[in-house]
Every structure is written in C-alpha cells, then in structure tokens.
Scaffold this motif. Structure first.
Motif, PDB file in Angstrom:
ATOM      1  N   HIS A 163     -37.288   0.819  -9.129  1.00  0.00           N
ATOM      2  CA  HIS A 163     -37.310   0.834  -7.660  1.00  0.00           C
ATOM      3  C   HIS A 163     -38.046  -0.409  -7.173  1.00  0.00           C
ATOM      4  CE1 HIS A 163     -37.200   2.894  -3.715  1.00  0.00           C
ATOM      5  NE2 HIS A 163     -38.350   2.276  -3.503  1.00  0.00           N
ATOM      6  N   GLY A 164     -37.322  -1.330  -6.541  1.00  0.00           N
ATOM      7  CA  GLY A 164     -37.977  -2.556  -6.108  1.00  0.00           C
ATOM      8  C   GLY A 164     -37.102  -3.379  -5.186  1.00  0.00           C
ATOM      9  N   SER A 165     -37.728  -4.334  -4.511  1.00  0.00           N
ATOM     10  CA  SER A 165     -37.036  -5.231  -3.596  1.00  0.00           C
ATOM     11  C   SER A 165     -37.815  -6.533  -3.510  1.00  0.00           C
ATOM     12  CB  SER A 165     -36.899  -4.575  -2.212  1.00  0.00           C
ATOM     13  OG  SER A 165     -36.111  -5.373  -1.341  1.00  0.00           O
ATOM     14  N   THR A 166     -37.396  -7.398  -2.617  1.00  0.00           N
ATOM     15  CA  THR A 166     -38.090  -8.658  -2.369  1.00  0.00           C
ATOM     16  C   THR A 166     -38.488  -8.719  -0.901  1.00  0.00           C
ATOM     17  OG1 THR A 166     -36.104  -9.894  -1.736  1.00  0.00           O
ATOM     18  CG2 THR A 166     -36.632  -9.790  -4.101  1.00  0.00           C
ATOM     19  N   ALA A 167     -39.434  -9.579  -0.601  1.00  0.00           N
ATOM     20  CA  ALA A 167     -39.832  -9.746   0.797  1.00  0.00           C
ATOM     21  C   ALA A 167     -38.640 -10.205   1.633  1.00  0.00           C
ATOM     22  CB  ALA A 167     -40.984 -10.742   0.896  1.00  0.00           C
ATOM     23  N   TYR A 168     -37.809 -11.077   1.070  1.00  0.00           N
ATOM     24  CA  TYR A 168     -36.641 -11.554   1.803  1.00  0.00           C
ATOM     25  C   TYR A 168     -35.656 -10.419   2.069  1.00  0.00           C
ATOM     26  CZ  TYR A 168     -32.278 -13.951   2.894  1.00  0.00           C
ATOM     27  OH  TYR A 168     -31.107 -14.343   3.498  1.00  0.00           O
ATOM     28  N   ASP A 169     -35.342  -9.629   1.047  1.00  0.00           N
ATOM     29  CA  ASP A 169     -34.410  -8.520   1.230  1.00  0.00           C
ATOM     30  C   ASP A 169     -34.928  -7.514   2.250  1.00  0.00           C
ATOM     31  OD1 ASP A 169     -32.680  -9.624  -0.578  1.00  0.00           O
ATOM     32  OD2 ASP A 169     -32.783  -8.011  -2.042  1.00  0.00           O
ATOM     33  N   MET A 170     -36.234  -7.247   2.221  1.00  0.00           N
ATOM     34  CA  MET A 170     -36.798  -6.296   3.176  1.00  0.00           C
ATOM     35  C   MET A 170     -36.764  -6.853   4.600  1.00  0.00           C
ATOM     36  SD  MET A 170     -37.289  -3.606   1.474  1.00  0.00           S
ATOM     37  CE  MET A 170     -38.161  -2.616   2.696  1.00  0.00           C
ATOM     38  N   ALA A 171     -36.814  -8.173   4.727  1.00  0.00           N
ATOM     39  CA  ALA A 171     -36.658  -8.779   6.045  1.00  0.00           C
ATOM     40  C   ALA A 171     -35.236  -8.565   6.564  1.00  0.00           C
ATOM     41  CB  ALA A 171     -36.989 -10.266   5.993  1.00  0.00           C
ATOM     42  N   LEU A 172     -34.251  -8.702   5.680  1.00  0.00           N
ATOM     43  CA  LEU A 172     -32.868  -8.423   6.062  1.00  0.00           C
ATOM     44  C   LEU A 172     -32.716  -6.976   6.506  1.00  0.00           C
ATOM     45  CD1 LEU A 172     -30.812 -10.221   3.236  1.00  0.00           C
ATOM     46  CD2 LEU A 172     -31.436 -11.107   5.490  1.00  0.00           C
ATOM     47  N   LEU A 173     -33.337  -6.060   5.765  1.00  0.00           N
ATOM     48  CA  LEU A 173     -33.266  -4.643   6.100  1.00  0.00           C
ATOM     49  C   LEU A 173     -33.936  -4.375   7.442  1.00  0.00           C
ATOM     50  CD1 LEU A 173     -32.690  -1.678   5.512  1.00  0.00           C
ATOM     51  CD2 LEU A 173     -34.784  -1.614   4.130  1.00  0.00           C
ATOM     52  N   GLY A 174     -35.120  -4.951   7.643  1.00  0.00           N
ATOM     53  CA  GLY A 174     -35.816  -4.754   8.904  1.00  0.00           C
ATOM     54  C   GLY A 174     -35.007  -5.240  10.086  1.00  0.00           C
ATOM     55  N   ALA A 175     -34.379  -6.409   9.942  1.00  0.00           N
ATOM     56  CA  ALA A 175     -33.565  -6.962  11.022  1.00  0.00           C
ATOM     57  C   ALA A 175     -32.362  -6.071  11.309  1.00  0.00           C
ATOM     58  CB  ALA A 175     -33.105  -8.375  10.661  1.00  0.00           C
ATOM     59  N   GLU A 176     -31.717  -5.577  10.265  1.00  0.00           N
ATOM     60  CA  GLU A 176     -30.556  -4.703  10.433  1.00  0.00           C
ATOM     61  C   GLU A 176     -30.950  -3.397  11.109  1.00  0.00           C
ATOM     62  OE1 GLU A 176     -26.450  -3.518   9.906  1.00  0.00           O
ATOM     63  OE2 GLU A 176     -27.498  -5.446   9.882  1.00  0.00           O
ATOM     64  N   ALA A 177     -32.055  -2.807  10.680  1.00  0.00           N
ATOM     65  CA  ALA A 177     -32.492  -1.534  11.245  1.00  0.00           C
ATOM     66  C   ALA A 177     -32.864  -1.670  12.713  1.00  0.00           C
ATOM     67  CB  ALA A 177     -33.674  -0.989  10.446  1.00  0.00           C
ATOM     68  N   MET A 178     -33.479  -2.787  13.084  1.00  0.00           N
ATOM     69  CA  MET A 178     -33.912  -2.967  14.471  1.00  0.00           C
ATOM     70  C   MET A 178     -32.731  -3.157  15.417  1.00  0.00           C
ATOM     71  SD  MET A 178     -37.134  -2.499  14.747  1.00  0.00           S
ATOM     72  CE  MET A 178     -37.716  -3.285  16.259  1.00  0.00           C
ATOM     73  N   ARG A 179     -31.548  -3.400  14.875  1.00  0.00           N
ATOM     74  CA  ARG A 179     -30.353  -3.497  15.730  1.00  0.00           C
ATOM     75  C   ARG A 179     -29.864  -2.105  16.146  1.00  0.00           C
ATOM     76  NH1 ARG A 179     -28.876  -7.382  11.560  1.00  0.00           N
ATOM     77  NH2 ARG A 179     -29.299  -9.491  12.334  1.00  0.00           N
ATOM     78  N   ARG A 180     -30.364  -1.075  15.474  1.00  0.00           N
ATOM     79  CA  ARG A 180     -29.984   0.310  15.789  1.00  0.00           C
ATOM     80  C   ARG A 180     -30.924   0.834  16.864  1.00  0.00           C
ATOM     81  NH1 ARG A 180     -25.324   3.175  14.238  1.00  0.00           N
ATOM     82  NH2 ARG A 180     -25.668   5.266  15.054  1.00  0.00           N
ATOM     83  N   PRO A 181     -30.424   1.107  18.085  1.00  0.00           N
ATOM     84  CA  PRO A 181     -31.315   1.461  19.192  1.00  0.00           C
ATOM     85  C   PRO A 181     -32.243   2.635  18.900  1.00  0.00           C
ATOM     86  CG  PRO A 181     -29.111   1.026  20.009  1.00  0.00           C
ATOM     87  CD  PRO A 181     -29.014   1.018  18.512  1.00  0.00           C
ATOM     88  N   GLU A 182     -31.727   3.721  18.267  1.00  0.00           N
ATOM     89  CA  GLU A 182     -32.577   4.883  17.993  1.00  0.00           C
ATOM     90  C   GLU A 182     -33.702   4.524  17.043  1.00  0.00           C
ATOM     91  OE1 GLU A 182     -29.208   4.403  17.357  1.00  0.00           O
ATOM     92  OE2 GLU A 182     -28.492   6.389  16.750  1.00  0.00           O
ATOM     93  N   PHE A 183     -33.390   3.686  16.085  1.00  0.00           N
ATOM     94  CA  PHE A 183     -34.406   3.264  15.123  1.00  0.00           C
ATOM     95  C   PHE A 183     -35.470   2.440  15.818  1.00  0.00           C
ATOM     96  CE2 PHE A 183     -36.409   0.441  12.169  1.00  0.00           C
ATOM     97  CZ  PHE A 183     -36.584   1.195  11.014  1.00  0.00           C
ATOM     98  N   ALA A 184     -35.034   1.415  16.576  1.00  0.00           N
ATOM     99  CA  ALA A 184     -35.976   0.513  17.241  1.00  0.00           C
ATOM    100  C   ALA A 184     -36.885   1.267  18.199  1.00  0.00           C
ATOM    101  CB  ALA A 184     -35.215  -0.590  17.971  1.00  0.00           C
ATOM    102  N   GLU A 185     -36.309   2.231  18.923  1.00  0.00           N
ATOM    103  CA  GLU A 185     -37.113   3.011  19.863  1.00  0.00           C
ATOM    104  C   GLU A 185     -38.165   3.833  19.127  1.00  0.00           C
ATOM    105  OE1 GLU A 185     -36.516   6.378  23.391  1.00  0.00           O
ATOM    106  OE2 GLU A 185     -34.770   5.489  22.395  1.00  0.00           O
TER     107      GLU A 185
END
Length: 378
Positions: A163-185
C-alpha cells in the motif's frame, strides 16, 4: 585605465539599478517533509518537488480516494446499515456501531472529518462487497487519474504490504477530488453535523485539518498519520483565481511546510489574459459576396498562471463555410493549453456579414446552363 574603471563603475551602478526594479523570484522554502510536491491543477505544472516520485506510505490521506468513490458512486443517498464486520477495524473511529443506519454520503462526511477507519471500512464493504474488491475499484480509479505509481490495499490507509503512493500521485488525486463539489464542500468545512437515520441523532465531527484555521486561503483536504508513514497531509488553497494542491509525506512540521509552500507557489502565479494576443483569422466563404469572412474571439479569457508558463493557442475552424454568414455568428473556437491541459475554450465569431452572391444571369442563361451544361462550360 582611469576612464575604463569609471565606465565599469557606471555600468555596475546601472546593472544594480536594473536588478532592483526586476521582480525577484521567491526562494524555494526549506521543508521538514521527506517528500513534497506543490502542484498547479489548472496547468498540471509542478512548482516544487522533493522526493516527489518516491513510493511511500500515505496513511489516512488514502481516504481521499475512498470518499471520492463514495461521492461518485451515484448511491450517496442510499441508507447503509452498519455491520460488525464494518466496525471491526483498529485505529481512529467516527464512533459507528453495528446496527446504526446512515446514508453513504453521511458516512463519507464523518469519515473525512474524524478520519474514521470504521467509516472507510463501511464504505468499502458497502460499495465493493469486500476489501479486495474495493481496493480494485480504488486502483482502477487511480489509473484513470494518472496515478501511475500508486497501489491501494486498504480503504483507510492503515499500513499494509504494497500500500503506497507518491507525493505527486497524491497531488493528482487531491486535484481530482476537489473538482467534485460534494467532496470539496465536505473537506473545506471545519466541523459538520452528521445525521444518523437510526438511531435518530446528530453527531458533530471536527475536521482534523488544522490548516483550515491556520491558513486563510486553505480550502481542504486531508491529514494522515501512522508510525510507518509519519505525518502526511494533502491540502488545497485558492487565491486571486489561482488554485494549488500541496502534498507532504513524512513531515514533522507539516502545517508550516504547507504554509511556506503555498506562499512560495502563489508568489509564482500571475494573472494573464489568454486572448490578449489573438490575431484575427479568416474562413473561406462559398457563394458569398466576399471570398473570406474574418473572425475573432467572442469574449476575453483570463487565467492565473505560473510565471513563464508557455500557453499554446489551438484554432478549430471549418475549411470553408457557405454564405450567408451573419456578423457575430459562431464559426469555431480557440483552445488555450498549458502542459497538455486545457485552460479555456473561446468561441470564434464572424466579424462582418457576408450575404449570398446575387445571381445576375438572365432566365435564358439559367435555362441554357440547366439543359445544355456543355455549352455553358465553353
């Protein structure tokens, strides 16, 4: 020799004066994190990176993916009955008990506030049926986002082999998730009241992300910690139209790391009018009083970009158009791209009208050309 020295002194003075009026680039901050990435989701640019592509454990920041899948499932309003299997998990908890009933979205909200491993497990078993199947859903979604070095095993981020990731990959995930209004709120809220359907009650959860109080521009996202991973944090911030995502993995001083990185990043951003240098173009016209119709951008488009970002302008117009053409008619569009990411698409409209070319032939000429076209060709 004396004259040469005098000229050199004048030149040095002029150079120093010039440097004093040029904008100084902010120095890269020193951060405590073992791995860090500062990412501009609008352009896809990495503004800062330290061991950003090394695979590491990411603790409860994993729950960003778990919540994203819950909000994207189309089942947010469905009631979920909590089972003993769902709550049989160690670590942080949102206090779920077997027999509780609440909607999927309520579980996701409470999980993101309290970092509840019980909530993550409940989502995984509800959507996936079992942990392994849900992990497959997580990894499929990660592949869609472009998280090429990430592998999910648990829905909560508890340490597990592989189970692992990179700082770069997690940045991609964070950006994608914040595009979802319910998530961002959800992640942008300091505290939430979560309703339980059974037993009927409301539980208040505090957000573990202290950056929301410490940094005025912060808009989310998620903290994480295990002994193996250390302190992990994915955060987002917005200022003057610019948005940034910051990730630190194994960061003893993560709050200050993120504040320093955001300040560094925002100092690199500047507003830019994308359409400022657009040169009017033209489209050939068939059957009109003019052979071409000039066209230009219908409206102004602007974006906040990092300095020296190279913007590509891509024109999309038909090879020709039939008359009549009305002034203001949309003929195509121009796309502005940075690092392969589309910043804006702006309609291109006709500057002037082009009427149909009037037919000045006599009735006899029309008759002759219709019935004896070989003669008309002569």
């Amino acid at each position: 020799m004396r004259l040469l020295k005098r000229l050199m002194a004048v030149g040095l003075t002029a150079l120093l004066a010039l440097l004093s009026v040029l904008p100084a680039s902010a120095a890269e901050p020193e951060v405590s994190a073992y791995a860090a990435v500062l990412y501009d989701p609008h352009s896809g640019a990495v503004l800062y990176e330290k061991n950003g592509y090394e695979v590491l454990p990411m603790a409860s920041t994993t729950k960003i993916m778990t919540a994203l899948l819950a909000f994207e499932s189309g089942r947010s309003a469905e009631p979920v009955e909590i089972t003993q299997e769902m709550v049989a998990v160690e670590g942080s908890s949102m206090g779920l008990k077997a027999g509780d009933v609440l909607t999927l979205s309520s579980i996701a909200e409470g999980m993101m506030m309290a970092s509840g491993n019980d909530g993550a497990n409940a989502i995984a078993l509800f959507l996936g049926g079992d942990a392994e199947s849900f992990a497959a859903l997580m990894n499929d979604r990660a592949a869609e986002i472009g998280m090429e070095q990430t592998h999910f095993v648990t829905p909560s981020g508890l340490d597990a082999e592989g189970h692992g990731s990179t700082a770069y990959d997690m940045a991609l995930l964070g950006a994608e998730a914040m595009r979802r209004p319910e998530f961002a709120e959800t992640v942008g809220t300091e505290a939430l009241q979560v309703e339980f359907l059974s037993p009927e009650k409301t539980v208040r959860y505090e957000n573990h992300n202290r950056l929301l109080q410490l940094y005025a521009d912060c808009t989310g996202i998620k903290t994480g910690f295990t002994k193996k991973a250390g302190r992990c944090l994915v955060s987002a911030a917005e200022r003057d139209g610019a948005a940034l995502v910051c990730v630190t993995l194994n960061a003893p001083d993560d709050w200050n790391d993120h504040i320093a990185l955001f300040e560094y990043g925002f100092a690199q951003m500047e507003p830019r009018v994308l359409t400022a240098d657009f040169a009017p173009c033209a489209v050939p016209v068939v059957g009109g009083t003019a052979q071409v119709v000039p066209c230009t951008v219908q409206l102004e488009a602007a974006a906040s970009l990092y300095r020296n970002a190279a913007v590509t302008e891509e024109l999309y117009l038909p090879r020709f158009i039939y008359a009549p053409v009305a002034a203001g008619e949309v003929l195509g569009f121009v796309r502005y791209v940075v690092n392969g990411k589309t910043l804006a698409e702006v309609p291109l409209t006709a500057v002037v009208s082009v009427p149909v070319q009037p037919d000045t032939r006599s009735d006899f000429q029309k008759w002759a050309e219709r019935y004896f076209p070989h003669l008309a060709e002569r």
